[in-house]
Design a protein around this motif. Structure first.
Motif, PDB file in Angstrom:
ATOM      1  N   LEU A 112     -11.798   3.647   9.732  1.00  0.00           N
ATOM      2  CA  LEU A 112     -10.803   2.683   9.271  1.00  0.00           C
ATOM      3  C   LEU A 112     -11.339   1.262   9.304  1.00  0.00           C
ATOM      4  O   LEU A 112     -11.028   0.451   8.416  1.00  0.00           O
ATOM      5  CB  LEU A 112      -9.545   2.788  10.163  1.00  0.00           C
ATOM      6  N   ILE A 158      -0.952   3.930  12.707  1.00  0.00           N
ATOM      7  CA  ILE A 158      -1.722   3.806  11.473  1.00  0.00           C
ATOM      8  C   ILE A 158      -3.088   4.461  11.660  1.00  0.00           C
ATOM      9  O   ILE A 158      -3.576   5.190  10.781  1.00  0.00           O
ATOM     10  CB  ILE A 158      -1.882   2.328  11.064  1.00  0.00           C
ATOM     11  N   GLU A 159      -3.699   4.234  12.808  1.00  0.00           N
ATOM     12  CA  GLU A 159      -4.989   4.858  13.084  1.00  0.00           C
ATOM     13  C   GLU A 159      -4.874   6.383  13.074  1.00  0.00           C
ATOM     14  O   GLU A 159      -5.731   7.081  12.511  1.00  0.00           O
ATOM     15  CB  GLU A 159      -5.524   4.390  14.438  1.00  0.00           C
ATOM     16  N   THR A 210       0.817  -1.211   0.000  1.00  0.00           N
ATOM     17  CA  THR A 210       0.000   0.000   0.000  1.00  0.00           C
ATOM     18  C   THR A 210       0.852   1.264   0.000  1.00  0.00           C
ATOM     19  O   THR A 210       0.346   2.352  -0.296  1.00  0.00           O
ATOM     20  CB  THR A 210      -0.953   0.035   1.222  1.00  0.00           C
ATOM     21  N   THR A 212      -9.311   2.625   1.915  1.00  0.00           N
ATOM     22  CA  THR A 212      -8.242   2.024   2.702  1.00  0.00           C
ATOM     23  C   THR A 212      -8.822   1.632   4.051  1.00  0.00           C
ATOM     24  O   THR A 212      -9.359   2.489   4.764  1.00  0.00           O
ATOM     25  CB  THR A 212      -7.080   3.014   2.901  1.00  0.00           C
ATOM     26  N   TYR A 213      -8.740   0.334   4.380  1.00  0.00           N
ATOM     27  CA  TYR A 213      -9.363  -0.138   5.618  1.00  0.00           C
ATOM     28  C   TYR A 213      -8.649  -1.382   6.133  1.00  0.00           C
ATOM     29  O   TYR A 213      -7.714  -1.900   5.503  1.00  0.00           O
ATOM     30  CB  TYR A 213     -10.847  -0.426   5.405  1.00  0.00           C
ATOM     31  N   ALA A 214      -9.107  -1.841   7.285  1.00  0.00           N
ATOM     32  CA  ALA A 214      -8.540  -3.053   7.900  1.00  0.00           C
ATOM     33  C   ALA A 214      -9.673  -3.900   8.451  1.00  0.00           C
ATOM     34  O   ALA A 214     -10.741  -3.389   8.823  1.00  0.00           O
ATOM     35  CB  ALA A 214      -7.574  -2.678   9.004  1.00  0.00           C
ATOM     36  N   LEU A 227      -5.344  -2.392  14.171  1.00  0.00           N
ATOM     37  CA  LEU A 227      -3.997  -2.088  13.716  1.00  0.00           C
ATOM     38  C   LEU A 227      -3.281  -1.183  14.721  1.00  0.00           C
ATOM     39  O   LEU A 227      -3.882  -0.699  15.685  1.00  0.00           O
ATOM     40  CB  LEU A 227      -4.039  -1.402  12.345  1.00  0.00           C
ATOM     41  N   TYR A 233       3.577   1.440   4.789  1.00  0.00           N
ATOM     42  CA  TYR A 233       2.177   1.424   4.355  1.00  0.00           C
ATOM     43  C   TYR A 233       1.807   2.758   3.726  1.00  0.00           C
ATOM     44  O   TYR A 233       2.550   3.759   3.825  1.00  0.00           O
ATOM     45  CB  TYR A 233       1.228   1.127   5.526  1.00  0.00           C
ATOM     46  N   ILE A 270      -1.900   5.240   2.848  1.00  0.00           N
ATOM     47  CA  ILE A 270      -3.329   5.438   3.133  1.00  0.00           C
ATOM     48  C   ILE A 270      -3.868   6.424   2.102  1.00  0.00           C
ATOM     49  O   ILE A 270      -3.397   7.569   2.029  1.00  0.00           O
ATOM     50  CB  ILE A 270      -3.551   5.995   4.553  1.00  0.00           C
ATOM     51  N   LEU A 284      -3.110  -3.890   6.286  1.00  0.00           N
ATOM     52  CA  LEU A 284      -3.903  -2.806   5.728  1.00  0.00           C
ATOM     53  C   LEU A 284      -4.304  -3.172   4.296  1.00  0.00           C
ATOM     54  O   LEU A 284      -3.531  -3.790   3.563  1.00  0.00           O
ATOM     55  CB  LEU A 284      -3.078  -1.517   5.733  1.00  0.00           C
ATOM     56  N   TRP A 330      -4.466   7.542   9.515  1.00  0.00           N
ATOM     57  CA  TRP A 330      -5.721   7.386   8.765  1.00  0.00           C
ATOM     58  C   TRP A 330      -6.615   8.603   9.017  1.00  0.00           C
ATOM     59  O   TRP A 330      -7.204   9.157   8.084  1.00  0.00           O
ATOM     60  CB  TRP A 330      -6.440   6.087   9.175  1.00  0.00           C
TER      61      TRP A 330
END
Length: 386
Positions: A381, A263-264, A217, A253-255, A259, A356, A358, A234, A267
């Motif tokens: 997310l 990353i959160e 990503t 873009t999601y999970a 995570l 990664y 996003i 991700l 995002w």
């Protein structure tokens, strides 16, 4: 999956108005003729793009004539694709279509002719050689500055077609989110997205599709390979389709599971940057100011500046219509003022190299009152569709 109703095609009356607008622009720019060649400009004005090959096909517009130029043996195909082709000029296999165009320009007394910017260099060079043989010179230029402003302002019919395409692609995204599981390969996800677009009555399947997991990503347009989704990775999916030639282009873009907090955090920074760009869009605002609004927001989160990474490595957005990327652009240096009818992507991606990326991508269109979303932006997310 929700299938939106398909809007009507662009009417003949609207296409006739487009040609009137083009002739008005020709006059304002001191042009006597424009040569349209296969591609999206031909589709915009004449409903069909045809195709470019070694055998030249084109349409010559003067102040009072529209002349379809093609090989004689292709007459039936041209008339089938372009029923309005009243004036036609033919060339036989041993003849030069470029000498034919030069003679038509000379007969009409044209002194300034602009060429479709989508014309290949090979055809353009042969045309310029033919024009150089004329007794009276014909000045050549690009028609880009004449055609692009016309295409940048979308009619309600064009916007309706893109609304249908965007809503279909958003529905495909949601169906994929509910379906995708660890262990699935990217190729299987791409195939399912293609199937869903076809089932939704797009012109074909995917017009494009990028499915990226984990570290992949961080590459804005992906990398080669066919990885399988692993637990805790991700997911970034960027895809679109066309309806009557008009494009959709949406990234989510999601999970599927919890995570890392960083990353959160990023995002949410991405979502704030996307919203900042949208909020900055107003009638008369230069395109580059929208890009700056997104970058300023990212800088406030410790990213960038400019194109530095971690941060945003590309422009905030592009125009969209019959071409998935078309002008004007939301990028530094594009001072085009926003106007009602313009349509843009809004995708200020965050890249953390080697780890990664996003990207949240939705599009908006400008109205007299300001921007309107084509699709509702991603909400979370982990719950991207509410």
């Amino acid at each position: 999956m929700t299938i939106a109703s398909r809007p009507p095609r662009i009417s003949n009356a609207e296409r006739e108005q487009r040609l009137d607008n083009l002739r008005t622009a020709m006059s304002a720019n001191g042009l006597d003729a424009i040569l349209i060649t296969p591609g999206s400009n031909m589709r915009y004005f004449f409903a069909e793009a045809f195709y470019e090959s070694e055998r030249f096909v084109g349409i010559l517009l003067t102040a009072d004539r529209t002349i379809f130029i093609c090989p004689k043996f292709e007459e039936s195909a041209i008339r089938a694709k372009f029923p309005m082709a009243a004036d036609m000029a033919f060339w036989e296999e041993h003849e030069s279509p470029f000498a034919l165009i030069a003679s038509l320009l000379a007969e009409a007394g044209c002194q300034r002719c602009a060429l479709d910017p989508e014309c290949s260099y090979g055809h353009a060079a042969r045309l310029f050689d033919a024009l150089a043989q004329l007794e009276k010179p014909v000045h050549q230029s690009s028609a880009a500055s004449v055609i692009a402003p016309l295409r940048a302002i979308k009619s309600q019919a064009e916007i309706d077609l893109m609304i249908a395409a965007m809503q279909l692609t958003l529905s495909v995204h949601q169906t994929i989110f509910e379906w995708i599981k660890p262990g699935m390969k990217a190729s299987a996800v791409i195939a399912e997205i293609d199937r869903l677009h076809r089932a939704g009555s797009a012109d074909g399947g995917n017009s494009f599709c990028a499915v990226q997991f984990g570290e992949a990503t961080s590459h804005p347009h992906g990398v080669p390979g066919d990885p399988a989704l692993q637990e805790g990775e991700l997911i970034l999916i960027d895809t679109g389709c066309t309806i009557d030639g008009y494009n959709s282009d949406i990234t989510r873009t999601y999970a599927l599971s919890k995570l890392d907090s960083e990353i959160e955090r990023l995002w949410h920074a991405e979502k704030e940057a996307q919203q900042a760009a949208f909020d900055r869009a107003a009638i008369g605002t230069p395109c580059e100011d929208v890009d700056k609004a997104a970058r300023d927001m990212l800088v406030s989160h410790g990213l960038g500046p400019d194109y530095d990474l971690p941060g945003l490595p590309h422009r905030t957005g592009h125009g969209i219509g019959l071409d998935i990327h078309e002008g004007p652009y939301l990028v530094k240096g594009d001072a085009t003022p926003l106007a009602a009818g313009m349509c843009f992507s809004n995708e200020p991606m965050i890249v953390v190299p080697g780890q990664y990326g996003i990207r949240l991508e939705d599009h908006f269109y400008m109205t007299a009152a300001g921007p309107e979303w084509f699709t509702r932006p991603q909400e979370d997310l982990y719950r991207p569709f509410g």
